[in-house]
Design an enzyme around this catalytic site. Structure first.
Site, PDB file in Angstrom:
ATOM      1  N   MET A  29       8.076   2.670  -2.524  1.00  0.00           N
ATOM      2  CA  MET A  29       7.914   3.298  -1.211  1.00  0.00           C
ATOM      3  C   MET A  29       6.930   2.496  -0.352  1.00  0.00           C
ATOM      4  O   MET A  29       6.418   3.015   0.654  1.00  0.00           O
ATOM      5  CB  MET A  29       7.445   4.741  -1.376  1.00  0.00           C
ATOM      6  CG  MET A  29       8.477   5.585  -2.121  1.00  0.00           C
ATOM      7  SD  MET A  29       8.356   7.342  -1.784  1.00  0.00           S
ATOM      8  CE  MET A  29       6.722   7.667  -2.381  1.00  0.00           C
ATOM      9  N   HIS A  36       2.709  -2.655  -8.114  1.00  0.00           N
ATOM     10  CA  HIS A  36       4.085  -2.963  -7.705  1.00  0.00           C
ATOM     11  C   HIS A  36       4.417  -4.430  -8.007  1.00  0.00           C
ATOM     12  O   HIS A  36       5.503  -4.746  -8.487  1.00  0.00           O
ATOM     13  CB  HIS A  36       4.270  -2.751  -6.195  1.00  0.00           C
ATOM     14  CG  HIS A  36       4.076  -1.334  -5.732  1.00  0.00           C
ATOM     15  ND1 HIS A  36       3.040  -0.950  -4.920  1.00  0.00           N
ATOM     16  CD2 HIS A  36       4.798  -0.210  -5.953  1.00  0.00           C
ATOM     17  CE1 HIS A  36       3.130   0.339  -4.652  1.00  0.00           C
ATOM     18  NE2 HIS A  36       4.186   0.823  -5.263  1.00  0.00           N
TER      19      HIS A  36
HETATM   20  P1  AMP Z   1       5.938   4.034  -5.502  1.00  0.00           P
HETATM   21  O1  AMP Z   1       5.911   3.029  -4.394  1.00  0.00           O
HETATM   22  O2  AMP Z   1       4.672   4.804  -5.658  1.00  0.00           O
HETATM   23  O3  AMP Z   1       7.175   4.896  -5.475  1.00  0.00           O
HETATM   24  O4  AMP Z   1       6.051   3.184  -6.831  1.00  0.00           O
HETATM   25  C1  AMP Z   1       7.101   2.278  -7.033  1.00  0.00           C
HETATM   26  C2  AMP Z   1       7.096   1.839  -8.478  1.00  0.00           C
HETATM   27  O5  AMP Z   1       5.844   1.225  -8.791  1.00  0.00           O
HETATM   28  C3  AMP Z   1       7.248   3.030  -9.453  1.00  0.00           C
HETATM   29  O6  AMP Z   1       8.103   2.645 -10.513  1.00  0.00           O
HETATM   30  C4  AMP Z   1       5.833   3.252  -9.909  1.00  0.00           C
HETATM   31  O7  AMP Z   1       5.749   3.858 -11.189  1.00  0.00           O
HETATM   32  C5  AMP Z   1       5.301   1.834  -9.936  1.00  0.00           C
HETATM   33  N1  AMP Z   1       3.829   1.848  -9.880  1.00  0.00           N
HETATM   34  C6  AMP Z   1       3.057   2.555  -9.023  1.00  0.00           C
HETATM   35  N2  AMP Z   1       1.754   2.384  -9.315  1.00  0.00           N
HETATM   36  C7  AMP Z   1       1.701   1.545 -10.379  1.00  0.00           C
HETATM   37  C8  AMP Z   1       0.645   0.988 -11.161  1.00  0.00           C
HETATM   38  N3  AMP Z   1      -0.631   1.275 -10.920  1.00  0.00           N
HETATM   39  N4  AMP Z   1       0.971   0.165 -12.195  1.00  0.00           N
HETATM   40  C9  AMP Z   1       2.285  -0.118 -12.467  1.00  0.00           C
HETATM   41  N5  AMP Z   1       3.335   0.373 -11.769  1.00  0.00           N
HETATM   42  C10 AMP Z   1       3.045   1.199 -10.747  1.00  0.00           C
END
Ligand code: AMP
Length: 278
Positions: A29, A36
């Site tokens: 997102m 990410h």
């Molecule tokens: P989001 O943008 O929050 O929807 O996250 C996108 C992807 O990045 C999802 O698969 C999350 O689980 C992963 N993600 C978010 N924060 C972290 C983090 N601190 N370490 C590893 N992956 C992450």
């Protein structure tokens, strides 16, 4: 890096490359951070072409102000993706993703949608299931990369893949943390310095459970962990509990593969974190 905003243009590109290249997909997102980027790096290790999507999905927000305040930093994100060797960015509009209006998944995904995040954010996973299915349909990846940070989401996506996209491989990647132990999150951008410092207690509480798991009475351990978080007036626990790491049901004994999961409000922001216990 090639950037697409429409389904038609990306689909034409996918038709061209898919016969000869393996496609890795990282849905996000935006408001990208090193967590990410670690997913992109994993994708680059395993695939010829790595595609990142940035789409703030309205149907997965159960709270209008959370959706409104979600950080949107596309210029910065594009720079970060370029610097880190991402091949393709897909950055669609809501109309491109939901041409028939904002409907969500209505299929029954069972008990896993009714606990933890599913219980506290009604409809959240139906929105996630809808957008991930739509993205998989468009991107048609060989492999997809998700973060353990959203542990329950990984279980839900694994079930989606099993039911509808058995050809896609799921990679669950470890949580990236700040040196302080705070799990990296786009929502951390909304924390001030004092909130950010108190938020460290969340990881400390989870680590406390990990260090005593299997040795101390579990209910007592959880209670003491909650006390660690409650030391801060800025923090308010939504849930903090230990569960079976496969299906998120209550654990029977410390031989069960287990995970501790927490959701904690810190000032204006809701944070989640987890640690596998054994
Ligand atoms: P989001 O943008 O929050 O929807 O996250 C996108 C992807 O990045 C999802 O698969 C999350 O689980 C992963 N993600 C978010 N924060 C972290 C983090 N601190 N370490 C590893 N992956 C992450």
């Amino acid at each position: 890096m090639i950037s697409f905003t429409t389904v038609n243009d990306l689909s034409a590109y996918i038709r061209e490359i898919k016969p000869t290249k393996t496609i890795g997909f990282v849905p996000t997102m935006g408001a990208l951070h090193l967590g990410h980027i670690s997913l992109i790096e994993e994708s680059k290790k395993h695939c010829d072409i790595s595609i990142c999507s940035i789409f703030v999905n309205p149907t997965q927000f159960n709270n209008a102000s959370d959706l409104e305040n979600y950080p949107r930093l596309i210029e910065n994100d594009m720079k970060l993706l370029l610097e880190n060797g991402c091949d393709v960015l897909f950055h669609p509009s809501v109309e491109q993703m939901y041409p028939n209006g904002l409907q969500k998944n209505e299929e029954d995904y069972g008990q896993v949608l009714k606990v933890f995040e599913g219980l506290h954010r009604p409809g959240h996973f139906d929105g996630v299931l809808t957008v991930v299915a739509r993205l998989f349909d468009i991107v048609k990846p060989h492999k997809s990369f998700f973060g353990q940070k959203d542990y329950q989401q990984c279980i839900v996506v694994a079930e989606l893949i099993k039911r509808k996209f058995p050809e896609i491989e799921l990679h669950v990647c470890p949580i990236l943390r700040e040196n302080s132990g705070l799990a990296m999150s786009s929502r951390n951008l909304r924390l001030n310095d004092i909130e950010k410092s108190d938020a460290l207690l969340i990881n400390q509480a989870l680590q406390y459970i990990k260090s005593g798991f299997g040795q101390k009475d579990l209910a007592l351990l959880i209670e003491e962990a909650k006390q660690i978080i409650n030391e801060s007036k800025l923090l308010s626990i939504e849930y903090l509990d230990v569960a079976n790491a496969i299906n998120l049901e209550p654990i029977k004994n410390s031989n069960t593969k287990a995970i501790v999961l927490a959701a904690v409000h810190c000032g204006p922001v809701r944070l989640i974190d987890n640690i596998l216990l054994n």
